[in-house]
Design a protein around this motif. Structure first.
Motif, mmCIF file in Angstrom:
data_model
loop_
_atom_site.group_PDB
_atom_site.id
_atom_site.type_symbol
_atom_site.label_atom_id
_atom_site.label_comp_id
_atom_site.label_asym_id
_atom_site.label_seq_id
_atom_site.Cartn_x
_atom_site.Cartn_y
_atom_site.Cartn_z
ATOM 1 N N GLU A 18 -3.292 5.348 -1.662
ATOM 2 C CA GLU A 18 -3.492 4.182 -2.508
ATOM 3 C C GLU A 18 -3.440 2.908 -1.683
ATOM 4 O OE1 GLU A 18 -0.515 4.407 -5.522
ATOM 5 O OE2 GLU A 18 -1.363 6.213 -6.401
ATOM 6 N N ARG A 19 -4.251 1.944 -2.064
ATOM 7 C CA ARG A 19 -4.221 0.644 -1.421
ATOM 8 C C ARG A 19 -4.060 -0.406 -2.495
ATOM 9 N NH1 ARG A 19 -8.935 -2.426 -1.439
ATOM 10 N NH2 ARG A 19 -10.650 -1.429 -2.506
ATOM 11 N N SER A 20 -3.675 -1.583 -2.096
ATOM 12 C CA SER A 20 -3.473 -2.647 -3.072
ATOM 13 C C SER A 20 -4.299 -3.868 -2.683
ATOM 14 C CB SER A 20 -1.991 -3.018 -3.163
ATOM 15 O OG SER A 20 -1.560 -3.556 -1.931
ATOM 16 N N ALA B 98 0.016 4.616 1.664
ATOM 17 C CA ALA B 98 -0.911 5.458 2.414
ATOM 18 C C ALA B 98 -0.651 6.937 2.182
ATOM 19 C CB ALA B 98 -0.834 5.135 3.902
ATOM 20 N N ASP C 166 0.857 -1.183 0.000
ATOM 21 C CA ASP C 166 0.000 0.000 0.000
ATOM 22 C C ASP C 166 0.894 1.235 0.000
ATOM 23 O OD1 ASP C 166 -2.341 -1.498 0.162
ATOM 24 O OD2 ASP C 166 -2.358 -1.462 2.349
#
Length: 85
Positions: free
Chosen positions: A18-20, A14, A12
């Motif tokens: 954005e996150r994955s 932060a 990720d």
């Protein structure tokens, strides 16, 4: 970011908000035919921003770090590129 790499979580970010996620898919020829039919009949549309030769992935792989990819980028075989000219 979506990763399809087997059992390797993508990090990720932060700070950038954005996150994955990791996604696994199963091949399904019937579903693929259905999707192709929907695209061909224009029920399903895709935003294709550009097409690049399959032989030139290096530059494309660097672009997400620079925040430049928007829409879909299709990588096509060299023969198809030559046929399009």
């Amino acid at each position: 970011m979506v990763s399809t790499t087997a059992r390797m979580a993508a990090p990720d970010d932060a700070d950038r908000g954005e996150r994955s996620v990791v996604v696994f898919v199963v091949s399904n020829a019937e579903k693929l035919r259905e999707l192709v039919s929907l695209v061909n009949s224009r029920v399903l549309t895709l935003e294709v921003t550009r097409r690049i030769p399959l032989t030139e992935p290096t530059a494309l792989h660097a672009e997400p770090a620079e925040g430049r990819i928007a829409g879909k980028v299709f990588m096509i075989p060299r023969d198809a590129v030559e046929d399009a000219r």
